[in-house]
Enzyme design. Structure first.
Site, PDB file in Angstrom:
ATOM      1  N   MET A 175      16.557  -3.116  -7.510  1.00 60.04           N
ATOM      2  CA  MET A 175      17.133  -1.979  -6.795  1.00 60.04           C
ATOM      3  C   MET A 175      18.487  -1.629  -7.396  1.00 60.04           C
ATOM      4  SD  MET A 175      15.172  -0.845  -4.290  1.00 60.04           S
ATOM      5  CE  MET A 175      13.780  -0.986  -5.388  1.00 60.04           C
ATOM      6  N   HIS A 197      24.037  -2.145  -8.537  1.00 56.32           N
ATOM      7  CA  HIS A 197      23.045  -2.411  -7.503  1.00 56.32           C
ATOM      8  C   HIS A 197      23.103  -1.331  -6.432  1.00 56.32           C
ATOM      9  CE1 HIS A 197      20.579  -4.596  -4.586  1.00 56.32           C
ATOM     10  NE2 HIS A 197      20.161  -5.305  -5.618  1.00 56.32           N
ATOM     11  N   HIS A 198      21.915  -0.961  -5.938  1.00 56.81           N
ATOM     12  CA  HIS A 198      21.822   0.125  -4.958  1.00 56.81           C
ATOM     13  C   HIS A 198      22.495  -0.241  -3.633  1.00 56.81           C
ATOM     14  CE1 HIS A 198      20.580   3.896  -3.563  1.00 56.81           C
ATOM     15  NE2 HIS A 198      19.323   3.908  -3.960  1.00 56.81           N
ATOM     16  N   SER A 199      22.697  -1.517  -3.374  1.00 53.73           N
ATOM     17  CA  SER A 199      23.397  -1.911  -2.148  1.00 53.73           C
ATOM     18  C   SER A 199      24.862  -1.510  -2.188  1.00 53.73           C
ATOM     19  CB  SER A 199      23.289  -3.424  -1.929  1.00 53.73           C
ATOM     20  OG  SER A 199      23.869  -4.135  -3.007  1.00 53.73           O
ATOM     21  N   ASN A 211      26.056   3.429   0.634  1.00 50.66           N
ATOM     22  CA  ASN A 211      24.906   4.304   0.849  1.00 50.66           C
ATOM     23  C   ASN A 211      25.039   5.106   2.131  1.00 50.66           C
ATOM     24  OD1 ASN A 211      22.595   3.675  -1.236  1.00 50.66           O
ATOM     25  ND2 ASN A 211      23.593   1.737  -0.768  1.00 50.66           N
TER      26      ASN A 211
END
Length: 469
Positions: free
Chosen positions: A21, A138-140, A311
């Protein structure tokens, strides 16, 4: 420790070797504008001098014992810039194909979450003396918009800007929390959660009833629902392999089609991609009898929120009209579905999904993530969607890194939701830049999708001219 919210934590739990991710960006720079020329040393010094402006670059994830609560961010006391910033020399003269291959290799490699989860490779040896950067995170930690804002922190509005002011005091990370203190903090927060959970569930129930009433109105044509997408070539268990293809189109061409059709730029982008998908599927397995469905991320970031917060996204499902032969009719179908999805999104509430994620027990999400990682469940059940498509605006003015002018910016998104294809688009200057990411073990010849994008713009432009004539 800064606790991840539910949406950010979900990207941690859904991360796997086959579906890392992470979001990425490949930028190309022209060093001829750099005062005193280009050197990797200048780029490294620029990044080092601006680390205090990008706290996310020095934070790493820590797990709470027993998944009592969501993970958190802490400043990494062992941070070393040389673990993240790398110099790469491709065999000169390397062209766009070699750059695509390098970018594909990088995004196929999972990040080490034991360190701050980002990497930047400065790529030399490109034809014409160009230099590129391939940056992933990282998408987090970021979504598409916050990732672009973060990248912009390393860029300037002119080739020779004033030096960035340093921190008032040297960076000194606090002592990492002990496992006991993290567990105790998690328990304290969980004791307060039932009240918040009750409130969220009540709001969600009301929003659900509002949505049912809205969709029952005779004049309402609801957008596609989850798991209503047809099975397609793009929906199968993915492997860790990635292939990347880049494309770009003139923003003025998109604007002319937009004005002629009375739709939005995003509608035109979706229609361009839909035409490319039709052509690709026609050559690889056939176009499904039902329209393809795209999951389209939607920013719920407000104007008063920090643009570099992680996000702030939700998503909507859009009918791509791929069963329709006529291009402008297909565009209008996409525009209508997109409007319906936006209306439904507002009726449901832009924060509903993120609030539900916040109250979902971390152990449950972690268990589902482990199940998905081991068995690729989403690749085996009826598809949530057929692909992920994202489009966000970039600056209409030139940017520079260490004096070198940025001449191209290709965004790249992760695979997920049971699909092996992601198309991410951003504007920069007078161009729209497409980053196509696919699992080549599922999606045959993904590079032909890039060629299909050019053909689709020509097709829509020709149709617009014929209608006006």
């Amino acid at each position: 420790m800064q606790r991840l919210d539910g949406m950010d934590a979900s990207f941690v739990y859904l991360d796997s070797p086959a579906t890392p991710m992470q979001v990425a960006m490949t930028c190309v720079f022209d060093p001829s504008t750099a005062p005193d020329g280009y050197s990797f040393r200048k780029v490294r010094r620029l990044v080092e001098d601006r680390l205090h402006l990008i706290p996310a670059f020095r934070r790493r994830l820590v797990e709470v014992p027993g998944h009592l609560h969501r993970p958190g961010w802490i400043d990494d006391p062992d941070f070393d810039l040389d673990d993240h910033l790398h110099r790469v020399l491709l065999r000169a003269p390397a062209g766009i194909v070699e750059l695509q291959q390098f970018a594909a290799h990088q995004i196929s490699q999972p990040l080490d979450t034991g360190r701050p989860p980002w990497d930047m490779h400065v790529v030399e040896g490109l034809e014409g003396g160009m230099v590129a950067s391939v940056t992933k995170m990282h998408h987090s930690a970021v979504d598409g918009i916050s990732g672009a804002e973060l990248t912009a922190t390393l860029l300037d509005l002119e080739p020779d800007p004033e030096p960035v002011a340093p921190r008032d005091t040297p960076w000194q990370p606090p002592e990492p929390p002990s496992r006991l203190s993290m567990a105790a903090g998690a328990v304290r927060e969980l004791l307060r959660q039932p009240v918040a959970a009750g409130s969220v569930l009540a709001r969600t129930a009301r929003a659900g009833l509002d949505l049912v009433r809205h969709n029952r109105r005779p004049e309402t044509a609801p957008p596609p629902g989850p798991f209503s997408a047809p099975r397609s070539t793009y929906n199968a268990p993915v492997t860790a392999r990635r292939q990347v293809a880049f494309a770009q189109i003139e923003l003025d061409d998109v604007r002319r089609i937009k004005e002629a059709a009375g739709v939005t730029i995003n509608d035109v982008v979706l229609a361009v991609c839909a035409a490319a998908l039709r052509s690709h599927l026609d050559n690889h397995g056939g176009i499904p009898g039902q329209p393809l469905v795209a999951a389209v991320p939607v920013s719920v970031r407000t104007d008063d929120e920090d643009p570099m917060t992680s996000n702030r996204v939700s998503a909507m499902l859009v009918d791509l009209g791929t069963t329709i032969d006529e291009p402008m009719t297909r565009l209008q179908t996409i525009a209508a579905s997109s409007r319906a999805a936006k209306t439904q999104h507002q009726v449901l509430g832009p924060d509903t999904v993120s609030q539900l994620a916040d109250i979902t027990p971390p152990a449950l999400i972690a268990g589902l993530g482990a199940l998905e990682s081991r068995f690729n469940v989403l690749g085996r059940i009826p598809p949530v969607c057929n692909l992920i498509m994202s489009n966000f605006p970039g600056p209409p003015f030139p940017l520079y890194c260490a004096g070198a002018r940025m001449v191209a910016a290709y965004p790249m998104g992760p695979l997920g939701l049971g699909t092996a294809l992601n198309i991410t688009v951003q504007s920069y200057l007078d161009t729209m830049w497409f980053g196509i990411v696919a699992c080549p073990d599922v999606v045959p010849e993904p590079e032909t999708l890039a060629a299909g994008i050019y053909d689709a713009v020509y097709e829509l432009g020709k149709e617009r001219t014929l209608r006006q004539g």
